[in-house]
Design an enzyme around this catalytic site. Structure first.
Site, PDB file in Angstrom:
ATOM      1  N   CYS A  35      70.275  26.037  20.936  1.00 51.42           N
ATOM      2  CA  CYS A  35      69.939  27.552  20.344  1.00 51.42           C
ATOM      3  C   CYS A  35      70.955  28.323  19.723  1.00 51.42           C
ATOM      4  CB  CYS A  35      69.597  28.203  21.718  1.00 51.42           C
ATOM      5  SG  CYS A  35      69.332  29.981  21.668  1.00 51.42           S
ATOM      6  N   CYS A  49      71.669  31.912  20.715  1.00 49.80           N
ATOM      7  CA  CYS A  49      72.267  32.124  22.041  1.00 49.80           C
ATOM      8  C   CYS A  49      73.831  31.686  21.801  1.00 49.80           C
ATOM      9  CB  CYS A  49      71.756  31.262  22.926  1.00 49.80           C
ATOM     10  SG  CYS A  49      69.992  30.752  23.209  1.00 49.80           S
ATOM     11  N   ASP A  50      74.131  30.819  20.977  1.00 48.98           N
ATOM     12  CA  ASP A  50      75.445  30.436  21.098  1.00 48.98           C
ATOM     13  C   ASP A  50      76.319  30.335  19.818  1.00 48.98           C
ATOM     14  OD1 ASP A  50      75.223  29.553  23.881  1.00 48.98           O
ATOM     15  OD2 ASP A  50      74.352  27.689  23.144  1.00 48.98           O
TER      16      ASP A  50
END
Length: 311
Positions: A136, A139-140
């Protein structure tokens, strides 16, 4: 449990399921929540979360989900461990069979079973997941400022991940096993023309390497020549798709070609009255913790209104 008819049962304990539990509990519906195969959902394998509102100092995924669960438990939500092995939506009330042989009857059902990212199947993915390996970018990606990263995949998801990562990374390389992408032409062109993106076509990932603590490189093999090359990098993003956990409902609910449960417009209503879906099992587009939580709220409100209408 076998004799009682529940007002609402929630399948799944990720952000969507636990938010639905919180809202239905506060509506005095006494929800029963079934944990499923991965209690807490995908956030249980996520390290630091910096984009969930209300946590300016960041929070670890398991800790966030523990707080979700504590908040739901405050309103006396009942939890059951285990999996649902069969769901009969053709009868009223609906009947769910658990793996320990018990049956649960319910007037309404909220499906929050989530989706699992598809992985390459390399042991090193598991070793370095959350330590340089991710599925992701949204997300990261923030953790890879001024880094060199690789994105594995050839569809629109891979192009989107790669383009997003250019906001942070120094350089992004897309690895694809074929000589052309499966992505839409416009997305492929955007990636190919981006000055911070390079391509490794006809290549498969043989191994992700690291120092035991974090990712330090990637080993690729050319599918035609067999040549193996090693490349230094700081992160590897696997972008080969997701698998929604919707198998139980095949043939009972409307499900799209990718396996996502279809819902009615902006609601959480499915094709069967009294059944609602929320979170990653029905969200092909966003797949974020905060949007999952929001859709869990929607499903709870929809379920409450449905139950009121049949009383």
């Amino acid at each position: 449990m076998e004799k009682d008819i529940r007002e609402v049962v929630i399948m799944g304990t990720g952000p969507a399921g636990l938010t639905a539990a919180l809202y239905t509990a506060r509506a005095n519906l006494d929800p029963l929540v079934i944990d499923g195969a991965q209690p807490g959902g995908q956030l249980m394998i996520t390290s630091e979360i910096e984009n969930f509102p209300g946590f300016p100092e960041a929070i670890h995924g398991p800790e966030l989900m523990d707080r979700f669960r504590q908040q739901a438990s405050r309103f006396n939500v009942e939890f059951v461990s285990g999996n649902v092995t069969e769901a009969d939506l053709s009868r009223r009330p609906f009947c769910l069979s658990l793996e320990d042989g018990r049956e649960v009857l319910t007037r309404s059902l909220i499906i929050a079973t989530g989706a699992n990212a598809k992985w390459l199947g390399l042991p090193s993915e598991e070793t370095y997941r959350g330590r340089g390996v991710s599925a992701c970018a949204t997300c990261d990606g923030f953790f890879f400022r001024d880094s060199t990263v690789y994105v594995v995949g050839g569809g629109d998801t891979a192009m989107e991940e790669a383009l997003f990562l250019t906001r942070f990374a120094r350089h992004v390389t897309i690895v694809h096993r074929r000589d052309e992408f499966r992505a839409s032409k416009i997305m492929s062109l955007r990636a190919e023309k981006h000055p911070k993106i390079s391509l490794e076509l006809n290549q498969v990932v043989e191994e992700i390497t690291g120092d035991g603590q974090k990712v330090t490189g990637i080993r690729l093999q050319h599918v035609q020549t067999g040549e193996v090359t090693e490349h230094a990098c700081d992160g590897v993003f696997i972008a080969i798709g997701h698998s929604p956990n919707s198998e139980l409902f095949a043939g009972q609910l409307d499900i799209d070609e990718y396996g996502y449960i279809e819902t009615d417009g902006s609601s959480a209503r499915t094709s069967v009255q009294g059944v609602f879906a929320c979170g990653d099992v029905q969200d092909y587009t966003y797949r974020q913790a905060v949007t999952a939580a929001g859709s869990g709220c929607m499903a709870a409100v929809d379920a409450e209104r449905y139950l009121e209408s049949i009383r």
